[in-house]
Design a protein around this motif. Structure first.
Motif, short mmCIF file in Angstrom:
data_model
loop_
_atom_site.label_atom_id
_atom_site.label_comp_id
_atom_site.label_asym_id
_atom_site.label_seq_id
_atom_site.Cartn_x
_atom_site.Cartn_y
_atom_site.Cartn_z
N MET A 1 0.84 -1.20 0.00
CA MET A 1 0.00 0.00 0.00
C MET A 1 0.88 1.25 0.00
SD MET A 1 -3.11 0.91 -0.05
CE MET A 1 -3.94 2.49 0.01
N SER A 2 0.63 2.17 -0.91
CA SER A 2 1.42 3.40 -0.96
C SER A 2 1.05 4.30 0.22
CB SER A 2 1.19 4.15 -2.27
OG SER A 2 -0.07 4.79 -2.27
N ASP A 3 2.01 5.04 0.73
CA ASP A 3 1.80 5.92 1.87
C ASP A 3 0.73 6.98 1.56
OD1 ASP A 3 3.86 4.44 2.85
OD2 ASP A 3 5.30 6.08 3.00
N GLU A 4 0.81 7.55 0.38
CA GLU A 4 -0.09 8.64 0.03
C GLU A 4 -1.55 8.19 -0.02
OE1 GLU A 4 2.74 7.87 -1.52
OE2 GLU A 4 3.91 9.57 -0.74
N HIS A 5 -1.80 7.05 -0.66
CA HIS A 5 -3.17 6.56 -0.75
C HIS A 5 -3.70 6.14 0.62
CE1 HIS A 5 -2.20 6.17 -5.11
NE2 HIS A 5 -3.46 6.53 -5.21
N LEU A 6 -2.81 5.60 1.43
CA LEU A 6 -3.23 5.19 2.77
C LEU A 6 -3.67 6.40 3.59
CD1 LEU A 6 -3.56 3.20 5.10
CD2 LEU A 6 -1.13 3.49 5.59
N GLN B 1 8.94 5.31 8.17
CA GLN B 1 8.62 6.48 7.35
C GLN B 1 7.11 6.69 7.25
OE1 GLN B 1 10.64 5.75 3.62
NE2 GLN B 1 12.62 5.58 4.63
N LEU B 2 6.37 5.59 7.10
CA LEU B 2 4.91 5.69 7.02
C LEU B 2 4.33 6.25 8.31
CD1 LEU B 2 2.10 5.17 5.89
CD2 LEU B 2 2.33 2.77 6.56
N ILE B 3 4.79 5.74 9.44
CA ILE B 3 4.30 6.22 10.73
C ILE B 3 4.62 7.69 10.91
CG2 ILE B 3 4.61 6.00 13.23
CD1 ILE B 3 5.00 2.96 12.76
N LYS B 4 5.79 8.09 10.49
CA LYS B 4 6.17 9.50 10.59
C LYS B 4 5.22 10.38 9.78
CE LYS B 4 10.25 12.49 10.19
NZ LYS B 4 11.70 12.53 9.80
N LYS B 5 4.83 9.92 8.59
CA LYS B 5 3.90 10.68 7.74
C LYS B 5 2.51 10.75 8.37
CE LYS B 5 6.22 9.57 3.39
NZ LYS B 5 6.13 8.82 2.10
N VAL B 6 2.07 9.64 8.95
CA VAL B 6 0.75 9.62 9.61
C VAL B 6 0.75 10.59 10.79
CG1 VAL B 6 -0.88 8.20 10.91
CG2 VAL B 6 0.22 7.27 8.88
N ARG B 7 1.83 10.59 11.54
CA ARG B 7 1.92 11.50 12.70
C ARG B 7 1.99 12.96 12.28
NH1 ARG B 7 0.22 7.77 16.13
NH2 ARG B 7 1.81 6.39 17.01
#
Length: 353
Positions: free
Chosen positions: A266-271, A298-304
């Motif tokens: 799953m891509s970070d942006e779409h998620l 990296q994904l968690i950092k973007k979500v945060r």
């Protein structure tokens, strides 16, 4: 600003291709017979293996865990042993990694990396050689699991599906079927592939068949009464293993959660777009390959960093989190779970905090 450890990771990542070439050159220089025996194809394979070794070393340093590196070496040792390649060949290759690092990198950086590699090698010596099985006598539904796996390995998917349907009709808990048959046989399939007792085609068939059989249980699972609790579940980008996170999502569905299973890669942006839209209570992220630990971080950092998703509780799981118990803290998650059953208990607890 990066700390010294992350600077070391960055340098290793930047130079790993050149380091792998040095390892390959050293290996063939010391074993000239390999040039005649394998030629350019052998050199390429040695180079690719070295890249893999350096990539695992990079991830282990990233999370400060020589245990992660030694477990990788243990996996490689088992793979080579089953293919008739002595452990000494693996150790020699790792020793050449140290020489390449000392040739290429500054003395201080090289010293730290060599020290880390040596710690991994020392840990490897304490890990026993053992034949792994996940279908142990005395465990719940173990005989049914063995029959189920034998049917799949024989290509008898329909009979395997019939076995599961009979168990459900006999009022066997679907959760127990997931935990003691689907999960255990998938682990067993992985062990059989590692020991070259089955081919990768067998492994893929067993996984695809189990996914199809699981789908046959969905009318029962999705008809269960639901609460207002929401889960989004996925694997990180480039992670192709999805069976584990799919089982986790189904367990939450059986526990009454409204689940949104997004599958693998799953891509970070779409998620993040979906998280903004659905506003779940829990985001469950799966990582099977240790090489993808940094992608989870990296994904968690973007979500945060996103104002609308920053408060979502994040639960992680998968192989590397079982090896490094506090890994979830190091990558910024709220908790980690070793199984689908444990994930539900933890999720219900952390959404209250």
């Amino acid at each position: 600003m990066m700390d010294s450890e992350q600077l070391l990771v960055a340098k290793l990542k930047e130079t790993r291709h050149e380091l792998a070439r040095i390892v390959t050159d050293l290996h063939f220089k010391r074993h000239p017979e390999l040039e005649q025996q394998y030629g350019d194809r052998g050199r390429q394979k040695c180079y690719e293996d070295s890249i893999y070794h350096f990539s695992y070393l990079e991830q282990a340093i990233r999370v400060s865990s020589n245990v992660l590196f030694s477990n990788y070496l243990d996996w490689a040792r088992t793979m080579l042993k089953e293919r008739g390649i002595p452990e000494r060949d693996l150790i020699d290759n790792i020793e050449l990694m140290k020489e390449a690092i000392q040739q290429k990198l500054p003395e201080d950086d090289a010293g730290k990396l060599v020290e880390f590699i040596d710690a991994g090698l020392d840990s490897l010596q304490s890990l026993p050689h053992r034949s792994k099985t996940f279908l142990n006598s005395g465990e719940p539904l173990v005989e049914e699991a063995r029959i189920y796996l034998d049917l799949l390995l024989a290509g008898k998917r329909k009979k395997a599906a019939d076995l599961i349907e009979e168990l459900v009709e006999d009022v066997q808990s679907i959760k127990e079927i997931y935990e003691h048959i689907f999960q255990k046989t998938q682990y067993e399939v992985g062990a059989l592939w590692q020991s070259i007792k089955i081919s990768v085609a067998h492994e893929h068939y067993c996984t695809a068949a189990t996914q199809l059989i699981m789908s046959g249980l969905y009318p029962r699972i999705f008809s269960m009464e639901k609460s207002d609790k929401k889960l989004v579940a996925c694997s990180v980008a480039d992670e192709l293993h999805e069976m584990g996170i799919r089982m986790v999502s189904d367990f939450f569905e059986m526990d009454g959660w409204d689940t949104h299973y997004l599958g693998a890669n799953m891509s970070d942006e779409h998620l993040i777009k979906l998280l903004n839209k659905n506003k779940p209570d829990i985001l469950a992220i799966s990582v099977t390959m240790p090489l993808h630990i940094d992608k989870a971080a990296q994904l968690i950092k973007k979500v945060r960093a996103d104002e609308q998703t920053s408060k979502i509780k994040i639960l992680v799981g998968g192989y590397p989190f079982g090896i490094v118990p506090d890994l979830w803290k190091k990558i910024g998650a709220d908790a980690s779970a070793k199984s689908a059953k444990e994930a539900i208990g933890i999720a219900n607890e952390i959404i209250l905090n």
